[in-house]
Enzyme design. Structure first.
Site, PDB file in Angstrom:
ATOM      1  N   GLU A  39       0.855  -1.186   0.000  1.00  0.00           N
ATOM      2  CA  GLU A  39       0.000   0.000   0.000  1.00  0.00           C
ATOM      3  C   GLU A  39       0.896   1.243   0.000  1.00  0.00           C
ATOM      4  OE1 GLU A  39      -2.635   2.467   3.277  1.00  0.00           O
ATOM      5  OE2 GLU A  39      -2.619   0.262   3.393  1.00  0.00           O
ATOM      6  N   ARG A  43       0.225  10.260   1.303  1.00  0.00           N
ATOM      7  CA  ARG A  43       0.608  11.256   2.304  1.00  0.00           C
ATOM      8  C   ARG A  43       1.719  12.173   1.803  1.00  0.00           C
ATOM      9  NH1 ARG A  43       1.035   7.285   7.616  1.00  0.00           N
ATOM     10  NH2 ARG A  43      -0.909   6.136   7.221  1.00  0.00           N
ATOM     11  N   LYS A 127     -10.650  -2.262   6.853  1.00  0.00           N
ATOM     12  CA  LYS A 127      -9.464  -1.900   7.625  1.00  0.00           C
ATOM     13  C   LYS A 127      -9.939  -1.440   8.998  1.00  0.00           C
ATOM     14  CE  LYS A 127      -5.959   1.804   7.587  1.00  0.00           C
ATOM     15  NZ  LYS A 127      -5.314   2.831   6.728  1.00  0.00           N
TER      16      LYS A 127
END
Length: 215
Positions: A39, A43, A127
């Protein structure tokens, strides 16, 4: 999701990358350690470039995008080659766009109400974030009891020391964390250490029993 994302690999690294040029050696290091899913978060500004580089050069690595917050992000990362998207929370718009683009989406949940929403939307994999602050393995065991068709990927506070506690839960086929892809390792180009930590994580998953459930 028609195809399970969480059963592909029991350990999913959460990558915060600051230089897209590091993407290829990073991907090679992960694969060498037995990790086949990664993943890449949004950011940093390098995230999309890193996804594109990995999707082009290493098709055997199942690359997705993390920190996907709005539907427009889905288009950006899928155009770059992402094969799944991960969000810290549950967004109906993100889920709908991911479905329209034909990629798996893993929404973040923290409460039973969010899980009920996920069930209503046909989601079967979520998640659990931030797992450590929400009660860790005990919280997942409690939530999994009424949500028998849901599988969880804990994220946030998961480490090499506690990952086996999560993977011992039948409803947890995979965990996510960043200890094997620490930004310091990437900045220093310590790819051998990335491989070593990845291999250790896979061995721990195998020992927990999750490996047998996955493969």
């Amino acid at each position: 999701m028609s195809e399970s994302l969480l059963h592909r690999c029991p350990v999913v690294p959460v990558v915060v990358i600051h230089d897209a040029a590091h993407a290829l050696p990073l991907g090679e290091a992960l694969l060498a350690g037995g990790i086949t899913v990664a993943e890449i978060t949004l950011r940093t500004a390098a995230g999309i470039g890193a996804i594109e580089a990995l999707a082009t050069a290493l098709p055997e690595l199942h690359v997705g995008a993390g920190s996907v917050l709005v539907a427009e992000h889905v288009d950006q990362v899928v155009d770059a080659g992402a094969r799944f998207v991960v969000s810290p929370g549950l967004s109906v718009a993100v889920l709908a766009r991911a479905q329209a683009r034909g990629v798996a989406a893993l929404p973040g949940v923290a409460t039973s109400s969010e899980l009920m929403t996920a069930v209503g939307l046909g989601v079967t994999e979520v998640k659990f974030f931030p797992a450590g602050l929400l009660g860790g393995p005990a919280a997942i065991r409690a939530l999994a009891a009424p949500f028998t068709s849901m599988t969880f990927m804990p994220s946030g506070g998961v480490s090499a020391d506690n990952m086996a506690d999560y993977l011992a839960i039948p409803a947890v086929p995979a965990v996510s964390g960043s200890w094997m892809v620490d930004p310091g390792l990437l900045a220093e180009g310590r790819w051998d250490e990335v491989t070593a930590r990845s291999a250790a994580a896979i061995r721990a998953a195998r020992g927990s029993g999750a490996f047998q459930r996955v493969v």
